[in-house]
Structure formats: structure tokens, C-alpha cells
Enzyme design. Structure first.
Site: not given
Length: 120
Positions: A91, A88, A61, A81, A97, A8, A55-56
Site C-alpha cells: 500500500d 502493508h 494509505d 520509518d 506510485r 509510521h 489507519s494505514g
């Protein structure tokens, strides 16, 4: 061995410090680093070769989760963080998971990532 690195925004500097401290392991020829977009860019600036995903927040992700599910990624280092909210979050939780479902190691902070580096 494929290792994913994600951080993050508030943890990107810490991730760069971490990978630099462990460059003797992470730059081995048998290690393939992948990363979400911005984290990957920061790793490249530090001298690492990285395959960059989106990007995330734009799906990076999820791309890494897909690689975990396909059996391509062996370890995920994700410096979350914990003091900031993230749009998100779904995600992020999905990636964790998927790692759990596929029994793939995931470090979500520097202390756990350090233990994985010692194991390598």
C-alpha cells in the site's frame, strides 16, 4: 489546498513536532488536512482540525492514494520509518506510485517536508 499527513509509528512524534512547528501554514483556512487514522488522532490532540481516514494498515494509505488519483490531494507528507518493516508495504509503494503518476508532491522525510513548507 489539501495536504495529507501520514506517519509510521516510529515517526508519529516527529510528525506532531513537524506540524506544530508549521502550524502558521497548516492552520490557514485554505489548507485542508487529511490523515490516516492514528496520525490524524495525534494531530487532533495537538490542536489541528483533520479529516481522518482509516489507519494505514486498514486501508488509509489506499484511501489517500484514491484522493490523489481523483485530484483532491495536492501534497502528501509521509514520514516513513526506514528502519522498520511494514506489513502493508504494498500500500505504501502504491501511494508513492500514484503520487508519481499524478505528479503530486510527496515528502517521505522531515528534510523534504521542510522544503515543501518553505515553498508554501
Amino acid at each position: 489546498m489539501e495536504i495529507a499527513i501520514i506517519a509510521h509509528d516510529g515517526m508519529k512524534d516527529r510528525m506532531v513536532t513537524f506540524i506544530t512547528e508549521h502550524k502558521d501554514i497548516l492552520m490557514r483556512p485554505e489548507i485542508n488536512l487529511i490523515a490516516t487514522g492514528t496520525t490524524g488522532g495525534r494531530a487532533e490532540q495537538a490542536g489541528f482540525t483533520v479529516s481522518r481516514m482509516l489507519s494505514g494498515p486498514m486501508g488509509g494509505d489506499a484511501q489517500i492514494a484514491g484522493r490523489v488519483a481523483e485530484g483532491k490531494t495536492d501534497l502528501v507528507i509521509f514520514f516513513k520509518d526506514p528502519l522498520s518493516s511494514h506489513a502493508h508495504d504494498a500500500d505504501i509503494n502504491m501511494l508513492i506510485r500514484v503520487c508519481d503518476v499524478h505528479n503530486v508532491a510527496i515528502a517521505t522525510n522531515p528534510a523534504s517536508a521542510e522544503l515543501f513548507m518553505k515553498a508554501l
